[in-house]
Design an enzyme around this catalytic site. Sequence first.
Site, mmCIF file in Angstrom:
data_model
loop_
_atom_site.group_PDB
_atom_site.id
_atom_site.type_symbol
_atom_site.label_atom_id
_atom_site.label_comp_id
_atom_site.label_asym_id
_atom_site.label_seq_id
_atom_site.Cartn_x
_atom_site.Cartn_y
_atom_site.Cartn_z
ATOM 1 N N ASP A 148 31.603 52.074 -21.604
ATOM 2 C CA ASP A 148 30.374 52.505 -22.094
ATOM 3 C C ASP A 148 30.072 53.992 -21.729
ATOM 4 O O ASP A 148 29.356 54.424 -21.098
ATOM 5 C CB ASP A 148 29.304 51.688 -21.280
ATOM 6 N N GLY A 174 16.536 58.365 -10.809
ATOM 7 C CA GLY A 174 16.999 57.791 -12.217
ATOM 8 C C GLY A 174 16.438 56.293 -12.447
ATOM 9 O O GLY A 174 16.221 55.672 -11.489
ATOM 10 N N GLU A 186 24.795 65.740 -15.468
ATOM 11 C CA GLU A 186 25.427 64.819 -16.764
ATOM 12 C C GLU A 186 26.276 65.901 -17.688
ATOM 13 O O GLU A 186 25.383 66.962 -18.143
ATOM 14 C CB GLU A 186 24.236 64.043 -17.380
ATOM 15 N N GLY A 210 26.386 67.530 -9.232
ATOM 16 C CA GLY A 210 26.671 67.857 -10.689
ATOM 17 C C GLY A 210 25.543 67.485 -11.545
ATOM 18 O O GLY A 210 24.360 66.768 -11.191
#
Length: 299
Positions: free
Chosen positions: A228, A104, A196, A194
């Site tokens: 956030d 990412g 998102e 997992g």
Amino acid sequence: MSISLLELIDIMRHLSFIHYEILLIMEKSLRRFEYVPLQYIAKKVRIKPNKLEEIMDFLLKYKLVKKKQEEYIGYALTYKGLDAIALRSLSMYGVITKVGPKIGVGKEGDIWITYFDNEPRILKLYRISKECFRRIRVYRYYYMPNKVYSWYQLAFRSAQREFRALTVLYNAGVHVPKPIARSRHAIVMDYIDGVELVKARLLNPLDTFSKIIREIVKAYKVGIVHADLSEFNVLVTRGGEVYLIDFPQYIVSSKPEAIKYLTEDLARIVNYFRKKYRIDPNDLKRIINEILKEEGVKI
Ligand SMILES: Nc1ncnc2c1ncn2[C@@H]1O[C@H](COP(=O)(O)OP(=O)(O)OP(=O)(O)O)[C@@H](O)[C@H]1O
Ligand SMILES: [Mg+2]
């Protein structure tokens, strides 16, 4: 610009003790100099400036430092140089033994899969660029004497904050990745197998919704509001467990503005389930109220 960690690891094989010693001296003098004078480094490492310049050129060739020649010869640490110091200490402490793929590129950091033996772990390297200064200012950082020092401080503070939040939450049993180690702007945590929330196809969305809300409320009770939270910062496992991630901007629950941030976090999650799974927001609000009551929280 994002650099390849694998390339850096290759470079690190060419570095010897003296190179790290110099990088560490440069890190220590960040507060004082934007470009550390060659003379200053020479004095610290007890090497003659002309011999030292050769060593510095080696670091320069691999972009671990930048050089300036006007007024005086000086060097500044780059992100790559800082990455090298952080990775070295994480590997020396035996926290990671191998680096895997990058998974990412975030607004504030790069995320890598790494391994300890064969066990996957997440490495998050904070990279604070100018574009994020605006968002970061919310945390009320302080005086910034020079450019290099300011990005170093911001990246360092973010990693420190995230690590602190994960430690408090993990120890209190809130579902977050287990924090393992931090060095400078780098943190290592457990890998959560997992996806998102935004990518998950939930079979029982109400059940997942309740689990997320319970974790948010548990976090609030131990003093932390994410601030956030969204469908991008919740991971859902195959077994249906939920984990909250990405905490550098957290707010302490006792702050007067905490309730506002908590309400916004809850609202974003409600909105997501309302839109994606077409659930009546009144049902979602009812679940929230039940959980707040069960957990003894008034907001
Ligand atoms: N512990 C973890 N286990 C598995 N995947 C993770 C973990 N931490 C982060 N990720 C993955 O990396 C992505 C980015 O991580 P994170 O949200 O912490 O970083 P970020 O740089 O703040 O990203 P952004 O600014 O886009 O929110 C996550 O959305 C998730 O897919
Ligand atoms: Mg994120």
